[in-house]
Enzyme design. Structure first.
Site, PDB file in Angstrom:
ATOM      1  N   GLU A   1       6.466   1.806   5.141  1.00  0.00           N
ATOM      2  CA  GLU A   1       6.564   0.400   4.733  1.00  0.00           C
ATOM      3  C   GLU A   1       7.931   0.094   4.132  1.00  0.00           C
ATOM      4  O   GLU A   1       8.487  -0.987   4.361  1.00  0.00           O
ATOM      5  CB  GLU A   1       5.444   0.068   3.742  1.00  0.00           C
TER       6      GLU A   1
ATOM      7  N   ALA B   1      -1.234  -0.283   5.719  1.00  0.00           N
ATOM      8  CA  ALA B   1      -0.460  -1.080   4.768  1.00  0.00           C
ATOM      9  C   ALA B   1       0.269  -2.174   5.535  1.00  0.00           C
ATOM     10  O   ALA B   1       0.275  -2.191   6.768  1.00  0.00           O
ATOM     11  CB  ALA B   1       0.532  -0.198   4.005  1.00  0.00           C
ATOM     12  N   MET B   2       0.927  -3.084   4.793  1.00  0.00           N
ATOM     13  CA  MET B   2       1.663  -4.185   5.402  1.00  0.00           C
ATOM     14  C   MET B   2       2.957  -4.409   4.630  1.00  0.00           C
ATOM     15  O   MET B   2       2.955  -4.525   3.414  1.00  0.00           O
ATOM     16  CB  MET B   2       0.815  -5.461   5.404  1.00  0.00           C
ATOM     17  N   GLU B   3       4.060  -4.538   5.386  1.00  0.00           N
ATOM     18  CA  GLU B   3       5.405  -4.514   4.833  1.00  0.00           C
ATOM     19  C   GLU B   3       5.885  -5.851   4.296  1.00  0.00           C
ATOM     20  O   GLU B   3       7.080  -6.199   4.441  1.00  0.00           O
ATOM     21  CB  GLU B   3       6.384  -4.017   5.896  1.00  0.00           C
ATOM     22  N   ASN B   4       5.056  -6.616   3.641  1.00  0.00           N
ATOM     23  CA  ASN B   4       5.513  -7.865   3.033  1.00  0.00           C
ATOM     24  C   ASN B   4       6.713  -7.581   2.136  1.00  0.00           C
ATOM     25  O   ASN B   4       6.658  -6.685   1.283  1.00  0.00           O
ATOM     26  CB  ASN B   4       4.404  -8.488   2.187  1.00  0.00           C
TER      27      ASN B   4
ATOM     28  N   HIS C   1      10.556  -0.562   6.692  1.00  0.00           N
ATOM     29  CA  HIS C   1      10.490  -1.924   7.234  1.00  0.00           C
ATOM     30  C   HIS C   1      11.319  -2.925   6.431  1.00  0.00           C
ATOM     31  O   HIS C   1      11.677  -3.985   6.955  1.00  0.00           O
ATOM     32  CB  HIS C   1       9.040  -2.425   7.216  1.00  0.00           C
TER      33      HIS C   1
END
Length: 838
Positions: A300, A264-267, A303
């Site tokens: 995530e 996943a990515m913590e945008n 973050h």
């Protein structure tokens, strides 16, 4: 353009980006325009920012066209020049450009899936960390250049569009398109910008302390969102309480897409996940799948404060960003589900946790956790077991040493002091030190700024114990004089009375006057990131009290002995004898470790002896648990049953288990919910390992049609478990030719290289298609492939692999490749010792 080819000249500071982008999901192109409010720091005739793979159409400053607009893909820069010097102060820079929605899992890329009607659907999604925002829009693409972002997207009206802020306006353009505007973000780095457009459905918002939380998912998968909704709400609340700081944005969307390079990515406010990390079918998912989703969601969300609100100044700080989120995921999940024993699982899990970090960090080709980073490629190399596993392990170690409350107080002070700003690692150490009397900075520098970790040798002496530390290496180097400040947690017994204490070991040798110990555990609690080698009499004494030790202490005791197999300090027979004394062990995670070490021995023992050893170790556990679940089984007991069944079928080739698995595989493929989830996984694992060509074909056909992403990956993994060389070649061809999603192609290839039954044939087939493979696999995923290079144990095959990479070195994942080639040499040494050829 600058003396440093990777750092922008500090000519101006962006303050706000007002962007409008229009993606075309048929041509895979997009158009963009941006107005950037910026502060020019001193008179200049040029501005320099980042851009790559963009066609820049125009640039204006304060309404005046630039006289020079030059893009350089090699330096990934855009230089905008002016005839008249630009004065210091506030200005507005406007740029228009076009770009490609690529298929390489970075920048703005496309994720494609086939819907229930057999129609291909496209989602445009972004992945900008570490330095790929520049592939979507011109920007100051370095973490310290924080700004606010206002995003507008023009999209087909039937599609869903998501970005970091909530939608504030929707204008129907009358031609089937909508112009959607999103609220401005807080100050943040470019790598956190999110742009998602596609056929997605959204759950109803769930209010968590005034913050709306939604799950976005491909059409037809709404029944898989319940667990994500529960964990997303729970951890958002828990983390805000732990940090003592409200969530810093206006909403949180958790977005599941079929193709994603990471978990996943913590945008900020728009977290993107691969489907397996967010969506769960309750009819087919077990504890492992539930915990995976809980882990990633907690990671995530952690973050949002540690990484998004407070951000590293430059990319050498990636390790702390990721390590702290990994640490917090364990804290959050353990608070939610203490019955899952999350810290024990952290030690046991293979992948990117403590287990793998202890392996990599015992190599001479390891690296310090923090080191000087120059290029984006070097930044990407930091996403490895050392960043996630060692980093979070040493954070846990120092937390246990200084105390959980002091640690929490220090973290809260750090976040409040540096909110919306950038930091370096020492800022956190200073905050922790202020909350305790311990020398946090001095201790942590020895773990973070130098490579490796120690082994602590323990022996009895009159009136106490003698401790010696030296660097632990599989390929020992007696000239290495590295020392650590080792925060020991000691648990020991003297005259029948048990004691617990802490001690900071700072020298190569020290004697502790503890009294005449009956036994001592030099990694009490099991949270230390070091190995312990006990003198024979102390090891024997510990084995007599194994039932009295905590599960994590039992784990570390046996895992340490297993590690000494690879260094040559122990032999396989010793480990097997020790493992046999764990016959009463009831913890799933301890058995994970036992079977993991057993699988390594499968590469070096004679086949009949190995099967007998595996059966001797595992069959008593199976006889106790049986094949069918019982009403009283908790989730970890169910998982243990599946683990033991798979171990018996794969390692012991147990005839009863293999027969049962082959009998049940067809019903399981037809209806995965027909069996309890852990039995389903075990059946697929065993059947995949023993499949003939006909069954392999049926599994290959079932793979793309499986109803969940988790089941797809389970089937895919077991296509790579084949024992038939010709089928291994087919799997590699599927990976290279695009029949396997490119996010999965490299780990599938690596699994084949680690498969002792077919690795020789797999390697030779892959070598013949090497150039095609490297072109087909997205560059960022090459490190997963490189991890398969350590799968070779036979000396002749290893020499062949070494020779190939001497002539054809990998152009990406160089560090990972070097590490796993060294680990291959360690494995060859184990082979030679156990086969009597050294």
């Amino acid at each position: 353009m600058s003396d440093d080819p990777y750092r922008l000249p500090r000519l101006a500071l962006p303050r706000h980006y007002a962007m409008e982008l229009e993606p075309d999901l048929e041509s895979f192109r997009f158009e963009g325009r941006v107005a950037i409010d910026l502060e020019v720091l001193a008179d200049t005739e040029r501005l320099v920012l980042n851009a790559i793979e963009l066609d820049v159409h125009s640039a204006e400053l304060d309404g005046v066209a630039a006289t020079r607009v030059v893009t350089d893909d090699e330096t990934q820069r855009l230089e905008i020049g002016f005839d008249t010097p630009v004065g210091a102060g506030a200005h507005s820079l406007e740029i228009t450009w076009a770009g490609t929605i690529n298929d390489m899992l970075h920048g703005w890329y496309r994720s494609v899936y086939t819907d229930e009607d057999g129609v291909d659907q496209v989602i445009a999604v972004t992945q900008f960390e570490a330095a790929d925002a520049r592939r979507a829009f011109p920007c100051w693409d370095e973490p310290e250049y924080k700004a606010t972002f206002g995003v507008t997207m023009v999209v087909p009206s039937h599609l869903t569009a998501l970005s970091n802020g909530p939608e504030t306006n929707r204008e129907e353009l009358g031609d089937g398109r909508s112009r959607i505007t999103f609220a401005d973000t807080m100050r943040m780095s470019t790598y956190l910008v999110a742009l998602v457009v596609g056929p997605l459905d959204l759950t109803e918002p769930n209010d968590v302390n005034g913050v709306p939380v939604r799950i976005a998912h491909p059409h037809g998968k709404g029944h898989m969102t319940a667990w994500a909704e529960e964990t997303a709400a729970r951890y958002l609340d828990w983390l805000a309480s732990y940090y003592g700081i409200p969530y810093p944005a206006e909403k949180v969307d958790h977005i599941a897409v079929p193709d994603f390079a990471f978990g996943a990515m913590e945008n900020l406010g728009a977290i993107v996940y691969r489907e397996t990390a967010l969506l769960l079918d309750p009819a087919t998912g077990g504890q492992h799948e539930k915990r995976r989703i809980a882990d990633v969601v907690a990671h995530e969300l952690a973050h949002m404060w540690f990484g998004d609100l407070v951000t590293m100044q430059w990319w050498e700080g990636i390790w702390l960003n990721e390590a702290f989120a990994s640490f917090m995921e364990m804290k959050a999940v353990d608070a939610h589900r203490p019955d899952w024993e999350r810290w024990l699982a952290f030690a046991a899990d293979r992948g990117a946790d403590r287990f793998d970090a202890l392996i990599v960090d015992a190599l001479t080709t390891t690296r310090p956790v923090e080191y000087e980073v120059h290029s984006p490629e070097e930044a990407n190399d930091m996403f490895d077991p050392l960043t996630y596993g060692k980093g979070s392990a040493v954070l846990r170690m120092i937390e246990q040493f200084i105390g959980e409350e002091a640690f929490r107080d220090g973290v809260g002070a750090y976040l409040r002091k540096h909110a919306h700003a950038n930091t370096v690692t020492s800022d956190l150490w200073e905050a922790l030190a202020a909350a305790t009397d311990h020398p946090v900075t001095d201790v942590m520098d020895t773990w973070i700024l130098q490579a490796g970790y120690p082994r602590v040798d323990v022996e009895r002496v009159e009136g106490g114990v003698r401790l010696r530390q030296r660097r632990f290496l599989f390929l020992d180097d007696e000239t290495d004089t590295s020392l650590w400040m080792v925060p020991l947690q000691l648990r020991y017994r003297v005259d029948g009375e048990e004691h617990r204490t802490t001690h900071l070991l700072t020298t190569a040798e020290e004697t502790l006057p503890l009294g005449d110990v009956d036994w001592i555990m030099a990694n009490g609690g099991g949270h230390g990131f070091y190995r312990v080698n006990y003198a024979p009499d102390l090891l024997e004494a510990l084995l007599e009290v194994v039932p009295d030790l905590d599960p994590l202490e039992r784990f570390t005791l046996l895992d340490d002995v297993g590690s000494f197999l690879l260094s040559g300090d122990r032999r396989a027979a010793e480990w097997l004898a020790l493992a046999s004394q764990f016959s009463e062990e009831d913890r799933y995670q301890v058995w994970q470790m036992l079977i993991g070490h057993l699988s390594v021995l499968g590469n070096v023992m004679e086949p009949d002896a190995f099967r007998a050893a595996a059966s001797s170790l595992l069959r008593p556990v199976y006889d106790d648990l049986g094949w069918d679940p019982r009403n009283e089984d908790d989730e970890l007991t169910l998982a243990l049953r599946g683990l033991v069944i798979a171990g018996l079928g794969i390692h012991a080739d147990d005839p009863e288990i293999v027969e049962k698995a082959l009998a049940e595989i067809e019903p399981v493929l037809t209806d995965p919910a027909s069996r309890q989830a852990d039995i389903t996984k075990a059946v697929i694992d065993v059947a995949g390992s023993h499949a003939d060509e006909g069954l392999f074909d049926r599994m290959a056909e079932a793979y793309p049609k499986a109803p969940t992403a988790q089941l797809q990956q389970r089937i895919l993994a077991n296509l790579a478990s084949t024992r038939r060389p010709e089928l291994a070649a087919r799997v590699l061809d599927m990976a290279i030719d695009g029949d396997i999603r490119n996010q999965d192609a490299t780990w599938v290839s690596a699994r084949l290289l680690r498969n002792r039954h077919v690795r020789s044939a797999a390697w030779r087939h892959l070598r013949g298609r090497w150039a095609e493979a490297m072109e087909a696999f997205p560059p960022f995923t090459h490190r997963h492939f490189a991890e398969g290079l350590s799968g070779f144990f036979e000396p002749e095959l290893a020499r062949e692999v070494e020779a190939f990479f001497a002539e054809t070195p990998m152009q990406t994942a160089k560090t990972t490749a070097a590490q796993h080639l060294e680990l291959m040499r360690v494995h060859v040494g184990l082979w030679e010792r156990e086969r009597g050829t050294d």
